[in-house]
Design a protein around this motif. Structure first.
Motif, PDB file in Angstrom:
ATOM      1  N   SER A 142      43.774  37.432  22.449  1.00 44.25           N
ATOM      2  CA  SER A 142      43.761  38.319  23.492  1.00 44.25           C
ATOM      3  C   SER A 142      42.432  38.925  24.140  1.00 44.25           C
ATOM      4  N   SER A 143      41.429  39.327  23.154  1.00 39.58           N
ATOM      5  CA  SER A 143      40.207  39.655  23.315  1.00 39.58           C
ATOM      6  C   SER A 143      39.225  38.781  24.372  1.00 39.58           C
ATOM      7  N   VAL A 144      39.624  37.529  24.321  1.00 35.11           N
ATOM      8  CA  VAL A 144      38.929  36.325  25.067  1.00 35.11           C
ATOM      9  C   VAL A 144      38.726  36.884  26.398  1.00 35.11           C
ATOM     10  N   PRO A 145      39.900  36.892  27.183  1.00 38.92           N
ATOM     11  CA  PRO A 145      39.527  37.254  28.680  1.00 38.92           C
ATOM     12  C   PRO A 145      38.864  38.547  28.862  1.00 38.92           C
ATOM     13  N   CYS A 146      38.998  39.431  28.024  1.00 41.74           N
ATOM     14  CA  CYS A 146      38.496  40.826  28.045  1.00 41.74           C
ATOM     15  C   CYS A 146      36.864  40.542  27.963  1.00 41.74           C
ATOM     16  N   ILE A 147      36.546  39.858  26.810  1.00 40.89           N
ATOM     17  CA  ILE A 147      35.078  39.656  26.764  1.00 40.89           C
ATOM     18  C   ILE A 147      34.411  39.018  27.876  1.00 40.89           C
ATOM     19  N   ALA A 148      35.309  38.018  28.390  1.00 41.05           N
ATOM     20  CA  ALA A 148      34.661  37.426  29.458  1.00 41.05           C
ATOM     21  C   ALA A 148      34.501  37.882  30.727  1.00 41.05           C
ATOM     22  N   ILE A 149      35.369  38.831  31.027  1.00 41.86           N
ATOM     23  CA  ILE A 149      35.126  39.703  31.958  1.00 41.86           C
ATOM     24  C   ILE A 149      34.097  40.832  31.877  1.00 41.86           C
ATOM     25  N   LEU A 150      34.026  41.524  30.736  1.00 39.33           N
ATOM     26  CA  LEU A 150      33.265  42.465  30.513  1.00 39.33           C
ATOM     27  C   LEU A 150      31.777  41.864  30.531  1.00 39.33           C
ATOM     28  N   SER A 151      31.646  40.570  29.993  1.00 33.62           N
ATOM     29  CA  SER A 151      30.181  39.869  30.003  1.00 33.62           C
ATOM     30  C   SER A 151      29.828  39.776  31.416  1.00 33.62           C
ATOM     31  N   THR A 152      30.729  39.624  32.225  1.00 30.14           N
ATOM     32  CA  THR A 152      30.338  39.219  33.870  1.00 30.14           C
ATOM     33  C   THR A 152      29.733  40.411  34.216  1.00 30.14           C
ATOM     34  N   VAL A 173      34.798  47.658  39.789  1.00 31.94           N
ATOM     35  CA  VAL A 173      33.875  47.404  38.855  1.00 31.94           C
ATOM     36  C   VAL A 173      33.392  45.982  38.928  1.00 31.94           C
ATOM     37  N   LEU A 174      34.443  44.975  39.295  1.00 25.35           N
ATOM     38  CA  LEU A 174      33.951  43.679  39.514  1.00 25.35           C
ATOM     39  C   LEU A 174      33.433  43.603  40.914  1.00 25.35           C
ATOM     40  N   LEU A 175      31.959  43.406  40.763  1.00 26.01           N
ATOM     41  CA  LEU A 175      31.261  43.558  42.212  1.00 26.01           C
ATOM     42  C   LEU A 175      31.341  42.122  42.942  1.00 26.01           C
ATOM     43  N   GLN A 176      31.172  41.092  42.098  1.00 25.58           N
ATOM     44  CA  GLN A 176      31.038  39.846  42.758  1.00 25.58           C
ATOM     45  C   GLN A 176      32.380  39.098  42.940  1.00 25.58           C
ATOM     46  N   ALA A 177      32.638  38.054  44.078  1.00 25.92           N
ATOM     47  CA  ALA A 177      33.554  37.415  44.158  1.00 25.92           C
ATOM     48  C   ALA A 177      33.963  36.497  43.050  1.00 25.92           C
ATOM     49  N   TRP A 178      32.887  35.759  42.622  1.00 31.14           N
ATOM     50  CA  TRP A 178      33.023  34.986  41.519  1.00 31.14           C
ATOM     51  C   TRP A 178      33.441  35.468  40.140  1.00 31.14           C
ATOM     52  N   GLN A 179      33.393  36.824  39.836  1.00 31.92           N
ATOM     53  CA  GLN A 179      33.901  37.518  38.870  1.00 31.92           C
ATOM     54  C   GLN A 179      35.405  37.455  38.856  1.00 31.92           C
ATOM     55  N   HIS A 180      35.893  38.023  40.121  1.00 31.77           N
ATOM     56  CA  HIS A 180      37.337  38.069  40.422  1.00 31.77           C
ATOM     57  C   HIS A 180      37.698  36.321  40.076  1.00 31.77           C
ATOM     58  N   HIS A 181      37.243  35.313  40.567  1.00 32.39           N
ATOM     59  CA  HIS A 181      37.516  33.917  40.481  1.00 32.39           C
ATOM     60  C   HIS A 181      37.605  33.594  38.732  1.00 32.39           C
ATOM     61  N   PHE A 245      44.668  40.916  41.489  1.00 37.17           N
ATOM     62  CA  PHE A 245      43.999  40.093  42.701  1.00 37.17           C
ATOM     63  C   PHE A 245      44.751  40.508  43.976  1.00 37.17           C
ATOM     64  N   ILE A 246      45.978  40.746  43.940  1.00 35.18           N
ATOM     65  CA  ILE A 246      46.776  41.117  45.055  1.00 35.18           C
ATOM     66  C   ILE A 246      46.363  42.497  45.491  1.00 35.18           C
ATOM     67  N   ASP A 247      46.161  43.532  44.438  1.00 32.21           N
ATOM     68  CA  ASP A 247      45.510  44.914  44.574  1.00 32.21           C
ATOM     69  C   ASP A 247      44.180  44.862  45.338  1.00 32.21           C
ATOM     70  N   ALA A 248      43.270  43.741  44.724  1.00 29.16           N
ATOM     71  CA  ALA A 248      42.207  43.804  45.496  1.00 29.16           C
ATOM     72  C   ALA A 248      41.973  43.514  46.798  1.00 29.16           C
ATOM     73  N   ALA A 249      43.162  42.630  47.103  1.00 26.68           N
ATOM     74  CA  ALA A 249      42.904  42.139  48.528  1.00 26.68           C
ATOM     75  C   ALA A 249      43.264  43.170  49.415  1.00 26.68           C
ATOM     76  N   VAL A 250      44.519  43.959  48.934  1.00 28.34           N
ATOM     77  CA  VAL A 250      45.118  44.994  49.794  1.00 28.34           C
ATOM     78  C   VAL A 250      44.216  46.040  49.892  1.00 28.34           C
ATOM     79  N   LEU A 251      43.131  46.549  48.957  1.00 22.02           N
ATOM     80  CA  LEU A 251      42.376  47.507  49.033  1.00 22.02           C
ATOM     81  C   LEU A 251      41.096  47.234  50.173  1.00 22.02           C
ATOM     82  N   GLN A 252      40.926  46.147  50.375  1.00 22.52           N
ATOM     83  CA  GLN A 252      39.911  45.786  51.405  1.00 22.52           C
ATOM     84  C   GLN A 252      40.532  45.820  52.715  1.00 22.52           C
TER      85      GLN A 252
END
Length: 306
Positions: A142-152, A173-181, A245-252
Motif C-alpha cells: 500500500s505504501s508503493v503508490p504513496c512513495i511514488a506520489i511523494l517522490s514526484t 500539492v501536485l503541481l505538474q500534470a504528469w504527476q496526476h497522470h 482526479f474528478i475533484d482536481a478537474a472541477v476545482l479548475q
C-alpha cells in the motif's frame, strides 16, 4: 444588491448544512467502528483467527483514513491555510490508507479461498504468525503508490515551496500534470492486479461450490457471497481512487462546485464502501454478531444502571 446578498446567504447556509450533516454521518460511522473494534478485543478467538484480524486491520485503517480526511475537509470548509510541509505530512495518511483497504479486502478474499479450496492447509497458511506477516506485506504494498506520489513532489518542488501557506489539498500539492497522470497509472495498475486476484478466487470457489453437497455447499455459497461483496467493495474503492482526479478537474472550473462534488464523493465513495465492512463481518458472521450483541447489551445495561 439585496438579491446577491440573499444568494450568498443561501450558499453559506447550504455549505453549513452539508458540512454538519457530514459530521453527523462521520460520527455514526466512527461509533459503529469503535463498537466493532471493542467487540474484536473481547474474545481471544477473534484476535487469533486470520479473517477477524484482517477485519480489525480494515476497521482501523478505515477509521484513520476517515478521521484524517475529515480533518482536511474541516480545513477546506473553514478556509484554513497551513504550510505545505505540514500538509504533505498529513496527506501521507490518506495516500497510504486509501490503498490499505482494497489490499486488505484482497487478502481477506484469499483467506476465504484457502479456507474453502484448501481446507487442510488453512490452519498452516493462515496462522496468526503468517497473518501478522501478511499485515506487514499489506502495508508495504500500500505504501508503493504513496512513495511514488511523494517522490514526484520532492523531485519537482523547490525548498521555498514547502514554506508556503496553502489550502491543504493533495490536488494543489501536485503541481505538474504528469504527476496526476502517474498517480492515476499507479492506482489503476494496482486495481487491475487486485481485481485479477479476486476474480481468480471467485472462480475457484465457484468450482468448489458446484462440487460440494449438504453443509459444505451451504458454507461454500456463503463464502462465494462474501467474495462477491468484497468485489463490490473493491469496485467502490476503485471509483474512490478516481475521486481526486474528478475533484482536481472541477476545482479548475469553480470552487463552489468543487465543494459540492467533494462532499458527494466523500459520502458515496469514502463512507459507503466502509459501511459495507460492518455488514459483511459484523452482521453476516454469526460468531461476531453474537459477540457484538453481547457488547451492545452490556453497554446498555451499564448505562441504565448509571
Amino acid at each position: 444588491m439585496a438579491a446577491n446578498n440573499s444568494l450568498a446567504d443561501d450558499d453559506l447556509l447550504n455549505r453549513h448544512i452539508r458540512f454538519f450533516s457530514l459530521q453527523f454521518l462521520v460520527t455514526i460511522f466512527l461509533s459503529v467502528n469503535l463498537l466493532l473494534i471493542v467487540t474484536f478485543f473481547q474474545k481471544e478467538y477473534f484476535y487469533t483467527t486470520a479473517r477477524y484480524i484482517l477485519f480489525a486491520v480494515m476497521l482501523l485503517s478505515d477509521s484513520l483514513l476517515l478521521i484524517v480526511s475529515n480533518i482536511l475537509l474541516i480545513f477546506t470548509h473553514f478556509r484554513i491555510n497551513i504550510q505545505v510541509w505540514l500538509c504533505i505530512i498529513i496527506c501521507v495518511v490518506p495516500l497510504l490508507y486509501l490503498t490499505v483497504t482494497p489490499v486488505t479486502l484482497t487478502a481477506m478474499t484469499l483467506e476465504r479461498y484457502v479456507a474453502i479450496c484448501m481446507p487442510l492447509r488453512h490452519g498452516e497458511l493462515c496462522s496468526t504468525r503468517n497473518t501478522m506477516h501478511g499485515i506487514l506485506i499489506i502495508h508495504g504494498l500500500s505504501s508503493v503508490p504513496c512513495i511514488a506520489i511523494l517522490s514526484t513532489i520532492f523531485v519537482s518542488a523547490s525548498l521555498s515551496f514547502y514554506t508556503k501557506y496553502w489550502m491543504c489539498l493533495v490536488e494543489l500539492v501536485l503541481l505538474q500534470a504528469w504527476q496526476h497522470h502517474l498517480r492515476s497509472a499507479v492506482y489503476q495498475f494496482q486495481f487491475l492486479v487486485l481485481c485479477i486476484m479476486i476474480v481468480f478466487s471467485y472462480i475457484k470457489i465457484m468450482k468448489v461450490a458446484r462440487a460440494a453437497s449438504g453443509e459444505d455447499k451451504k458454507s461454500t455459497k456463503k463464502g462465494l457471497r462474501t467474495v462477491l461483496l468484497h468485489g463490490f467493495q473493491l469496485l467502490l474503492c476503485f471509483i474512490q481512487m478516481w475521486c481526486p482526479f474528478i475533484d482536481a478537474a472541477v476545482l479548475q472550473v469553480n470552487y463552489g462546485l468543487y465543494e459540492i462534488v467533494r462532499y458527494l464523493n466523500f459520502v458515496f465513495f469514502y463512507l459507503a464502501p466502509r459501511c459495507l465492512s460492518p455488514l459483511i463481518y459484523g452482521l453476516r458472521d454469526e460468531v461476531f454478531y453474537h459477540a457484538l450483541k453481547n457488547v451492545a447489551y452490556l453497554g446498555l445495561y451499564k448505562r441504565n444502571n448509571m
